[in-house]
Enzyme design. Structure first.
Site, PDB file in Angstrom:
ATOM      1  N   HIS A   1       2.099   4.258  -3.109  1.00 21.20           N
ATOM      2  CA  HIS A   1       2.091   5.726  -3.063  1.00 21.20           C
ATOM      3  C   HIS A   1       3.371   6.296  -3.671  1.00 21.20           C
ATOM      4  O   HIS A   1       3.330   7.272  -4.425  1.00 21.20           O
ATOM      5  CB  HIS A   1       1.933   6.225  -1.626  1.00 21.20           C
ATOM      6  CG  HIS A   1       0.558   6.060  -1.067  1.00 21.20           C
ATOM      7  ND1 HIS A   1      -0.552   6.679  -1.604  1.00 21.20           N
ATOM      8  CD2 HIS A   1       0.109   5.347   0.002  1.00 21.20           C
ATOM      9  CE1 HIS A   1      -1.614   6.360  -0.892  1.00 21.20           C
ATOM     10  NE2 HIS A   1      -1.240   5.542   0.085  1.00 21.20           N
TER      11      HIS A   1
ATOM     12  N   HIS B   1       0.838  -1.198   0.000  1.00 25.17           N
ATOM     13  CA  HIS B   1       0.000   0.000   0.000  1.00 25.17           C
ATOM     14  C   HIS B   1       0.879   1.257   0.000  1.00 25.17           C
ATOM     15  O   HIS B   1       0.673   2.174  -0.803  1.00 25.17           O
ATOM     16  CB  HIS B   1      -0.908  -0.026   1.233  1.00 25.17           C
ATOM     17  CG  HIS B   1      -1.730   1.196   1.430  1.00 25.17           C
ATOM     18  ND1 HIS B   1      -3.100   1.178   1.415  1.00 25.17           N
ATOM     19  CD2 HIS B   1      -1.398   2.495   1.672  1.00 25.17           C
ATOM     20  CE1 HIS B   1      -3.569   2.393   1.627  1.00 25.17           C
ATOM     21  NE2 HIS B   1      -2.547   3.216   1.794  1.00 25.17           N
ATOM     22  N   GLU B   2       1.853   1.297   0.908  1.00 24.66           N
ATOM     23  CA  GLU B   2       2.710   2.485   1.020  1.00 24.66           C
ATOM     24  C   GLU B   2       3.669   2.601  -0.155  1.00 24.66           C
ATOM     25  O   GLU B   2       3.918   3.705  -0.655  1.00 24.66           O
ATOM     26  CB  GLU B   2       3.451   2.478   2.353  1.00 24.66           C
ATOM     27  CG  GLU B   2       2.558   2.496   3.579  1.00 24.66           C
ATOM     28  CD  GLU B   2       1.500   3.594   3.595  1.00 24.66           C
ATOM     29  OE1 GLU B   2       1.704   4.663   2.959  1.00 24.66           O
ATOM     30  OE2 GLU B   2       0.459   3.388   4.236  1.00 24.66           O
TER      31      GLU B   2
END
Length: 162
Positions: free
Chosen positions: A79, A75-76
């Protein structure tokens, strides 16, 4: 909280693997980010785009290694990948969702479901129809007389439960 060195290595290896996978699937080369274990509160992780840095919550990580490896780290990293390819866009917008699905094979989710009781105490408040859990910040505002909260279901004032 001090994490075991083996866990720090495992997280760093997973970050590297995610970036490598993104690079292969998107035909790009992404440098390794700085990885920190200083994220506080109920947040599991965060990506600091301009700094090319990932921050992870050490307390939540220690209790939820599997979720971090399979969901939170990708998820990170997504980004960072989106920032490198598209610049500043909506944090969980179309580009990020596409990376989550096409690169990591994950259904995009903006919130984790980890148990945060160790990192964020809550206080029980009652309205008559149900029990509400309020954060320390909201509890303190009520105690100082700065705020009042009403139940969204019955409209009654929330009072500290006994």
């Amino acid at each position: 909280m001090t994490l075991p060195p083996a866990l720090i290595i495992q997280v760093n290896d997973r970050v590297t693997d995610c970036l490598s996978l993104a690079g292969q699937r998107l035909g790009d080369d992404f440098p390794p980010p700085r990885v920190c274990f200083n994220q506080g509160g109920r947040i599991a992780g965060s990506a600091w785009l301009e700094r090319w840095e990932l921050r992870f919550n050490p307390v939540l990580l220690a209790d939820n290694v599997g979720a971090f490896i399979t969901e939170i780290i990708p998820h990170e990293v997504a980004h960072l990948v989106v920032f490198a390819r598209y610049g500043k866009v909506r944090p969980h917008g179309r580009e990020w969702q596409t990376v989550m699905r096409s690169v990591f094979g994950l259904e995009p989710s903006t919130r984790h479901r980890l148990d945060t009781h160790k990192v964020a105490p809550t206080f029980g408040y009652d309205c008559g129809c149900r029990l509400h859990r309020l954060s320390l910040r909201r509890h303190n505002k009520i105690q100082r007389g700065q705020s009042r909260y009403l139940c969204m279901h019955c409209g009654k004032l929330l009072t500290l439960a006994e």
